[in-house]
Motif scaffolding. Sequence first.
Motif, mmCIF file in Angstrom:
data_model
loop_
_atom_site.group_PDB
_atom_site.id
_atom_site.type_symbol
_atom_site.label_atom_id
_atom_site.label_comp_id
_atom_site.label_asym_id
_atom_site.label_seq_id
_atom_site.Cartn_x
_atom_site.Cartn_y
_atom_site.Cartn_z
ATOM 1 N N ALA A 57 0.832 -1.213 0.000
ATOM 2 C CA ALA A 57 0.000 0.000 0.000
ATOM 3 C C ALA A 57 0.865 1.261 0.000
ATOM 4 N N LEU A 58 1.976 1.210 0.742
ATOM 5 C CA LEU A 58 2.903 2.346 0.815
ATOM 6 C C LEU A 58 3.454 2.695 -0.576
ATOM 7 N N LYS A 59 3.779 1.674 -1.351
ATOM 8 C CA LYS A 59 4.314 1.892 -2.710
ATOM 9 C C LYS A 59 3.290 2.578 -3.614
ATOM 10 N N ALA A 60 2.002 2.361 -3.319
ATOM 11 C CA ALA A 60 0.943 2.973 -4.137
ATOM 12 C C ALA A 60 0.779 4.458 -3.829
ATOM 13 N N GLU A 61 1.219 4.884 -2.631
ATOM 14 C CA GLU A 61 1.042 6.282 -2.221
ATOM 15 C C GLU A 61 1.802 7.267 -3.106
ATOM 16 N N ALA A 62 2.834 6.775 -3.785
ATOM 17 C CA ALA A 62 3.629 7.645 -4.667
ATOM 18 C C ALA A 62 2.861 8.026 -5.933
ATOM 19 N N PHE A 63 1.735 7.355 -6.182
ATOM 20 C CA PHE A 63 0.943 7.602 -7.394
ATOM 21 C C PHE A 63 -0.327 8.376 -7.036
ATOM 22 N N THR A 64 -0.257 9.684 -7.162
ATOM 23 C CA THR A 64 -1.414 10.516 -6.791
ATOM 24 C C THR A 64 -2.152 11.019 -8.033
ATOM 25 N N ASP A 65 -1.693 10.566 -9.190
ATOM 26 C CA ASP A 65 -2.197 11.121 -10.456
ATOM 27 C C ASP A 65 -2.856 10.076 -11.359
ATOM 28 N N LEU A 66 -3.495 9.081 -10.754
ATOM 29 C CA LEU A 66 -4.106 8.019 -11.563
ATOM 30 C C LEU A 66 -5.310 8.538 -12.348
ATOM 31 N N LYS A 67 -5.427 8.061 -13.578
ATOM 32 C CA LYS A 67 -6.584 8.425 -14.407
ATOM 33 C C LYS A 67 -7.710 7.402 -14.172
ATOM 34 N N ASN A 68 -8.916 7.733 -14.626
ATOM 35 C CA ASN A 68 -10.097 6.877 -14.404
ATOM 36 C C ASN A 68 -9.938 5.459 -14.946
ATOM 37 N N ASN A 69 -9.208 5.294 -16.047
ATOM 38 C CA ASN A 69 -9.111 3.970 -16.673
ATOM 39 C C ASN A 69 -7.845 3.215 -16.263
ATOM 40 N N GLU A 70 -7.099 3.743 -15.288
ATOM 41 C CA GLU A 70 -5.834 3.108 -14.893
ATOM 42 C C GLU A 70 -5.985 2.259 -13.627
ATOM 43 N N VAL A 71 -5.299 1.132 -13.642
ATOM 44 C CA VAL A 71 -5.223 0.269 -12.455
ATOM 45 C C VAL A 71 -3.739 0.131 -12.107
ATOM 46 N N LEU A 72 -3.398 0.543 -10.898
ATOM 47 C CA LEU A 72 -2.012 0.457 -10.427
ATOM 48 C C LEU A 72 -1.837 -0.826 -9.623
ATOM 49 N N ILE A 73 -0.765 -1.567 -9.922
ATOM 50 C CA ILE A 73 -0.466 -2.780 -9.156
ATOM 51 C C ILE A 73 0.891 -2.613 -8.478
ATOM 52 N N THR A 74 0.872 -2.685 -7.144
ATOM 53 C CA THR A 74 2.113 -2.655 -6.362
ATOM 54 C C THR A 74 2.167 -3.926 -5.524
ATOM 55 N N SER A 75 3.364 -4.364 -5.173
ATOM 56 C CA SER A 75 3.457 -5.600 -4.386
ATOM 57 C C SER A 75 4.718 -5.615 -3.537
ATOM 58 N N ASP A 76 4.722 -6.528 -2.591
ATOM 59 C CA ASP A 76 5.893 -6.696 -1.737
ATOM 60 C C ASP A 76 5.965 -8.151 -1.276
ATOM 61 N N THR A 77 7.189 -8.657 -1.196
ATOM 62 C CA THR A 77 7.415 -10.046 -0.747
ATOM 63 C C THR A 77 8.429 -10.063 0.386
ATOM 64 N N ILE A 78 8.141 -10.846 1.406
ATOM 65 C CA ILE A 78 9.146 -11.092 2.454
ATOM 66 C C ILE A 78 9.254 -12.599 2.703
ATOM 67 N N VAL A 79 10.391 -12.974 3.241
ATOM 68 C CA VAL A 79 10.570 -14.312 3.794
ATOM 69 C C VAL A 79 10.434 -14.135 5.302
ATOM 70 N N TYR A 80 9.522 -14.909 5.905
ATOM 71 C CA TYR A 80 9.264 -14.769 7.344
ATOM 72 C C TYR A 80 9.754 -16.029 8.042
ATOM 73 N N ASN A 81 10.781 -15.851 8.879
ATOM 74 C CA ASN A 81 11.428 -17.003 9.511
ATOM 75 C C ASN A 81 11.584 -16.764 11.006
ATOM 76 N N GLU A 82 10.930 -17.602 11.794
ATOM 77 C CA GLU A 82 11.033 -17.551 13.264
ATOM 78 C C GLU A 82 10.785 -16.135 13.801
ATOM 79 N N GLY A 83 9.715 -15.511 13.299
ATOM 80 C CA GLY A 83 9.326 -14.194 13.799
ATOM 81 C C GLY A 83 10.110 -13.027 13.230
#
Length: 195
Positions: A57-83
């Motif tokens: 969601a944080l990565k999407a905040e940089a895009f404040t100028d989306l047009k009506n027909n645009e879909v923005l896709i942002t993502s993030d991956t982590i490896v979660y090991n023992e907390g």
Amino acid sequence: MLKDLLKDHDIILASGSPRRQKFFEELEIPVTIDVRPVDEVFPEHLTEAEITDYLAALKAEAFTDLKNNEVLITSDTIVYNEGVAMGKPKDHHEAVNMIKALSGKDHEVITSVCFTTKKSQEILHHTTRVYFSKLSNEEIEYYVSNYKPFDKAGGYAIQEWIGLIGIEKIEGSYFNVVGLPTHLVYKTLKTLLKS
């Protein structure tokens, strides 16, 4: 078919990852790549999918100028090991230590994907459990020296040599470990573009 729904929309993929870009190509989803700088820091109290949801969601905040027909896709991956949330290793030494920490154990790979339009935002995530066999120091050193996995969460890529020799089994989506839960992306885009 998703292809028909895409005619009136432009998909923006905010990711510099060649693996994610390739997935969209294989899904036959045309995208425009637009990566904007974001300081990827998350509050310390967050755990597991809360972390990746927040960062996507944080990565999407940089895009404040989306047009009506645009879909923005942002993502993030982590490896979660023992907390502990493992991001990308800074150097050879850190990559080696990350893989040593995963060796002989199971861990989670969590990816969140955020879909943002001018009017709405939806975040989904998928968790895959990965089981590593016990790796020798020589195997770990060989992998890091030859494959230089510094752009990969947890310091490894399942589709590379280390995955071939070291991963015993997974529970969940294989493509999620590579970098994107493709089945969820396809399904969500279909629903989003129909609405």
